[in-house]
Design a protein around this motif. Structure first.
Motif, PDB file in Angstrom:
ATOM      1  N   ALA A 131       2.004  -6.896  -0.856  1.00 13.34           N
ATOM      2  CA  ALA A 131       1.215  -5.738  -0.442  1.00 13.34           C
ATOM      3  C   ALA A 131       1.972  -4.786   0.469  1.00 13.34           C
ATOM      4  O   ALA A 131       1.580  -3.622   0.625  1.00 13.34           O
ATOM      5  N   SER A 132       3.069  -5.245   1.086  1.00 20.04           N
ATOM      6  CA  SER A 132       3.860  -4.370   1.959  1.00 20.04           C
ATOM      7  C   SER A 132       4.967  -3.645   1.199  1.00 20.04           C
ATOM      8  O   SER A 132       5.653  -2.796   1.770  1.00 20.04           O
ATOM      9  N   ARG A 179       6.793  -0.993  -0.928  1.00 18.85           N
ATOM     10  CA  ARG A 179       6.526   0.429  -1.143  1.00 18.85           C
ATOM     11  C   ARG A 179       7.679   1.129  -1.870  1.00 18.85           C
ATOM     12  O   ARG A 179       7.739   2.355  -1.895  1.00 18.85           O
ATOM     13  N   THR A 180       8.587   0.374  -2.470  1.00 14.28           N
ATOM     14  CA  THR A 180       9.727   0.975  -3.149  1.00 14.28           C
ATOM     15  C   THR A 180       9.336   1.574  -4.489  1.00 14.28           C
ATOM     16  O   THR A 180       9.818   2.647  -4.869  1.00 14.28           O
ATOM     17  N   VAL A 181       8.458   0.892  -5.237  1.00  7.41           N
ATOM     18  CA  VAL A 181       8.055   1.311  -6.563  1.00  7.41           C
ATOM     19  C   VAL A 181       6.531   1.312  -6.641  1.00  7.41           C
ATOM     20  O   VAL A 181       5.886   0.371  -6.181  1.00  7.41           O
ATOM     21  N   VAL A 182       5.956   2.359  -7.215  1.00  6.21           N
ATOM     22  CA  VAL A 182       4.513   2.393  -7.434  1.00  6.21           C
ATOM     23  C   VAL A 182       4.162   1.469  -8.591  1.00  6.21           C
ATOM     24  O   VAL A 182       4.916   1.344  -9.552  1.00  6.21           O
ATOM     25  N   LEU A 183       3.010   0.791  -8.508  1.00  5.08           N
ATOM     26  CA  LEU A 183       2.561  -0.145  -9.531  1.00  5.08           C
ATOM     27  C   LEU A 183       3.626  -1.197  -9.833  1.00  5.08           C
ATOM     28  O   LEU A 183       4.042  -1.375 -10.979  1.00  5.08           O
ATOM     29  N   PRO A 184       4.100  -1.901  -8.811  1.00  5.67           N
ATOM     30  CA  PRO A 184       5.195  -2.849  -9.019  1.00  5.67           C
ATOM     31  C   PRO A 184       4.762  -4.099  -9.770  1.00  5.67           C
ATOM     32  O   PRO A 184       3.598  -4.501  -9.729  1.00  5.67           O
ATOM     33  N   ASN A 185       5.721  -4.725 -10.441  1.00  7.16           N
ATOM     34  CA  ASN A 185       5.516  -6.067 -10.979  1.00  7.16           C
ATOM     35  C   ASN A 185       5.554  -7.058  -9.822  1.00  7.16           C
ATOM     36  O   ASN A 185       6.266  -6.848  -8.844  1.00  7.16           O
ATOM     37  N   GLY A 198      -6.212   1.831  -5.024  1.00  7.25           N
ATOM     38  CA  GLY A 198      -6.251   3.182  -5.567  1.00  7.25           C
ATOM     39  C   GLY A 198      -4.976   3.965  -5.373  1.00  7.25           C
ATOM     40  O   GLY A 198      -4.706   4.910  -6.126  1.00  7.25           O
ATOM     41  N   ASP A 199      -4.140   3.580  -4.383  1.00  3.39           N
ATOM     42  CA  ASP A 199      -2.885   4.286  -4.146  1.00  3.39           C
ATOM     43  C   ASP A 199      -1.742   3.783  -5.021  1.00  3.39           C
ATOM     44  O   ASP A 199      -0.613   4.261  -4.925  1.00  3.39           O
ATOM     45  N   GLY A 200      -2.024   2.784  -5.892  1.00  2.08           N
ATOM     46  CA  GLY A 200      -1.006   2.284  -6.804  1.00  2.08           C
ATOM     47  C   GLY A 200      -0.186   1.134  -6.259  1.00  2.08           C
ATOM     48  O   GLY A 200       0.738   0.666  -6.934  1.00  2.08           O
ATOM     49  N   PHE A 201      -0.522   0.641  -5.053  1.00  2.00           N
ATOM     50  CA  PHE A 201       0.202  -0.489  -4.486  1.00  2.00           C
ATOM     51  C   PHE A 201      -0.678  -1.740  -4.503  1.00  2.00           C
ATOM     52  O   PHE A 201      -1.877  -1.668  -4.753  1.00  2.00           O
ATOM     53  N   LEU A 202      -0.057  -2.877  -4.254  1.00  2.00           N
ATOM     54  CA  LEU A 202      -0.756  -4.152  -4.373  1.00  2.00           C
ATOM     55  C   LEU A 202      -1.829  -4.309  -3.295  1.00  2.00           C
ATOM     56  O   LEU A 202      -1.727  -3.736  -2.204  1.00  2.00           O
ATOM     57  N   VAL A 203      -2.846  -5.105  -3.617  1.00  2.00           N
ATOM     58  CA  VAL A 203      -4.008  -5.260  -2.744  1.00  2.00           C
ATOM     59  C   VAL A 203      -3.738  -6.328  -1.685  1.00  2.00           C
ATOM     60  O   VAL A 203      -3.470  -7.489  -2.032  1.00  2.00           O
ATOM     61  N   PRO A 204      -3.786  -5.986  -0.400  1.00  2.00           N
ATOM     62  CA  PRO A 204      -3.584  -7.005   0.646  1.00  2.00           C
ATOM     63  C   PRO A 204      -4.657  -8.089   0.554  1.00  2.00           C
ATOM     64  O   PRO A 204      -5.841  -7.789   0.398  1.00  2.00           O
ATOM     65  N   ASN A 205      -4.247  -9.352   0.628  1.00  2.00           N
ATOM     66  CA  ASN A 205      -5.201 -10.460   0.651  1.00  2.00           C
ATOM     67  C   ASN A 205      -4.526 -11.672   1.267  1.00  2.00           C
ATOM     68  O   ASN A 205      -3.298 -11.801   1.236  1.00  2.00           O
ATOM     69  N   ALA A 206      -5.339 -12.548   1.837  1.00  2.00           N
ATOM     70  CA  ALA A 206      -4.811 -13.666   2.623  1.00  2.00           C
ATOM     71  C   ALA A 206      -3.939 -14.597   1.797  1.00  2.00           C
ATOM     72  O   ALA A 206      -3.009 -15.216   2.328  1.00  2.00           O
ATOM     73  N   ASP A 220      -1.944 -13.752  -0.766  1.00  2.00           N
ATOM     74  CA  ASP A 220      -0.851 -13.066  -1.460  1.00  2.00           C
ATOM     75  C   ASP A 220      -0.952 -13.281  -2.970  1.00  2.00           C
ATOM     76  O   ASP A 220       0.019 -13.613  -3.656  1.00  2.00           O
ATOM     77  N   ARG A 221      -2.146 -13.060  -3.499  1.00  2.00           N
ATOM     78  CA  ARG A 221      -2.409 -13.267  -4.924  1.00  2.00           C
ATOM     79  C   ARG A 221      -2.601 -11.896  -5.563  1.00  2.00           C
ATOM     80  O   ARG A 221      -3.537 -11.179  -5.235  1.00  2.00           O
ATOM     81  N   TYR A 222      -1.721 -11.545  -6.490  1.00  2.00           N
ATOM     82  CA  TYR A 222      -1.725 -10.181  -7.015  1.00  2.00           C
ATOM     83  C   TYR A 222      -1.822 -10.089  -8.535  1.00  2.00           C
ATOM     84  O   TYR A 222      -2.188  -9.046  -9.061  1.00  2.00           O
ATOM     85  N   SER A 223      -1.458 -11.149  -9.257  1.00  2.00           N
ATOM     86  CA  SER A 223      -1.447 -11.064 -10.711  1.00  2.00           C
ATOM     87  C   SER A 223      -1.690 -12.427 -11.342  1.00  2.00           C
ATOM     88  O   SER A 223      -1.533 -13.470 -10.696  1.00  2.00           O
ATOM     89  N   LEU A 224      -2.064 -12.398 -12.615  1.00  2.00           N
ATOM     90  CA  LEU A 224      -2.186 -13.579 -13.457  1.00  2.00           C
ATOM     91  C   LEU A 224      -1.368 -13.335 -14.710  1.00  2.00           C
ATOM     92  O   LEU A 224      -1.173 -12.191 -15.122  1.00  2.00           O
TER      93      LEU A 224
END
Length: 419
Positions: free
Chosen positions: A24-25, A27-33, A312-320, A322-326
């Protein structure tokens, strides 16, 4: 990840390797893998050609090494899908003449030649990561063997790519003026990709106050730059929504899945109204839980696939957690708890016709859903998600595959029953 050196100039023609996965921190690439390690490089061909070295590919590991011109066109990609031949590739400047020659040349020893139509460009290497413990292996064993070397060849005559070139004495508080001033500095050495379109582009730029010969900008009289800028942005934002620019992938009510036409993906040629951005056409509501049903089975890919949630800003969602994808290397399970995948990616057998993925808002997730859920932003903030296929097979693009159904459900719904 930084590309600046001690003198505050850009470190060109060298890779800056990321050593951690995006979170979530990042910020180099929007919509990162979140399941690849990035390596970025700024290309500067003003002093001559550059050679990129690509190492032998590890069995079963996917990677892609794309090359971009100054305007964001992906003029060439090498890697698992297109060309995985290890060796040295020549990167050269060919004005208005982009080319991607991946046939080895026995005379000069190069495995291929990438011709950039602009003096300046970029590379954004992505290497597949199997799991978190795999990161150290990639950082120590794979990344160091991707290298860039500048050659002593004739100069193009263009100025070196530096932070001063991109920033000094430009309007800092006026975005339209800043953009036009910067374009004036670089346009003469960074022409349009299409040679047949070069004259038309030069005429258009001249009308806008840009002279490709003087490298300076003169604002035309009686022109409201702010108004013109906003009009241009509004026009560009409407282009991706045009059905003529989309390839239908199938309908799974209430969503119709589609992607940009292959002819408009990555390399835009003379379509200046197309720009490298993602467009979300499905509206998702705040404080709502959604269930993503993969009833079409496991996506058939030669690389890997993932479903990632973004704010909404295209970056990953902060969460306790650190779970961002499946995806195919995650913890997905069937309703009975059996893993959908074992090992790295597509190494498991069986059908996946009744498994579910779910995204949740600001609520506690039930134990039975923990392996198949993704958190969305707290407090009902805007969000989106992207389904990515690396190395898709024909079934994913010809309408054969049944794309996921997405429906709003109660928080922590009952697990589905096998049908």
């Amino acid at each position: 990840m930084s590309v600046a050196n001690a003198s505050n100039d850009f470190a060109t023609n060298t890779f800056a390797h990321a050593t951690t996965l995006a979170n979530a921190s990042f910020r180099t690439v929007v919509l990162p893998n979140t399941d690849t390690l990035y390596s970025a490089a700024l290309l500067d061909l003003s002093a001559g050609d550059v050679v990129v070295t690509m190492p032998e590919r590890e069995l079963g590991r996917f990677y892609v090494l794309p090359f971009y011109d100054l305007y964001g066109n992906n003029v060439c990609s090498i890697g698992t899908v297109t060309n995985s031949t290890a060796g040295k590739y020549l990167i050269q400047y060919q004005p208005s003449n982009a080319a991607c020659d991946l046939i080895p040349d026995t005379n000069d020893g190069y495995a291929g030649t990438i011709s950039l139509p602009t003096v300046y460009g970029a590379i954004l290497l992505r290497i597949e990561v199997f799991n978190s413990s795999d990161v150290d292996h990639i950082v120590s064993t794979i990344q160091p063997h991707f290298t860039l070397t500048s050659l002593n060849t004739p100069s193009s005559g263009a100025p070196p790519l530096t932070s001063a070139l991109l920033n000094d004495n430009l309007a800092a508080d006026n975005a339209p003026l800043h953009l036009l001033q910067l374009l004036s500095r670089v346009a003469s050495f960074n022409p349009a990709e299409e040679a047949s379109d070069a004259e038309r582009v030069a005429t258009t730029l001249k009308t806008a106050g840009i002279s490709v010969s003087s490298e300076s900008y003169t604002q035309p009289p009686d022109v409201d730059l702010a108004s013109a800028y906003n009009t241009a942005l509004n026009l560009v934002q409407q282009v991706p929504l045009d059905p003529a620019n989309l390839l239908p992938l199938g309908s799974s009510s209430p969503i119709t899945w589609s992607t940009t036409l292959p002819s408009l993906s990555g390399d835009f040629h003379a379509r200046y109204d197309i720009h490298p951005a993602y467009t979300v056409t499905q509206e998702f509501y705040a404080n709502q839980t959604y269930m993503v049903e993969f009833r079409g089975g496991k996506p058939d890919v030669r690389g890997f696939w993932s479903l990632t949630v973004y704010a909404g800003d295209g970056f990953l969602v902060p969460n306790a957690g650190d779970r961002y994808s499946l995806g195919d290397r995650g913890s997905l399970t069937y309703p009975d708890g059996t893993p959908v995948y074992t090992g790295n990616g597509n190494r498991a057998g069986g059908d996946w016709n009744d498994s579910r993925g779910s995204t949740y808002t600001d609520v506690d997730v039930a134990a039975e859903w923990k392996s198949n859920w993704l958190p969305t932003p707290a407090d009902g903030a805007e969000f989106m998600f992207i389904l990515r296929f690396y190395g898709p097979t024909i079934s994913l693009t010809d309408g054969t595959y049944q794309y996921p159904k997405i429906t709003a459900v109660d928080a922590n719904p009952p697990l589905p029953i096998s049908e």
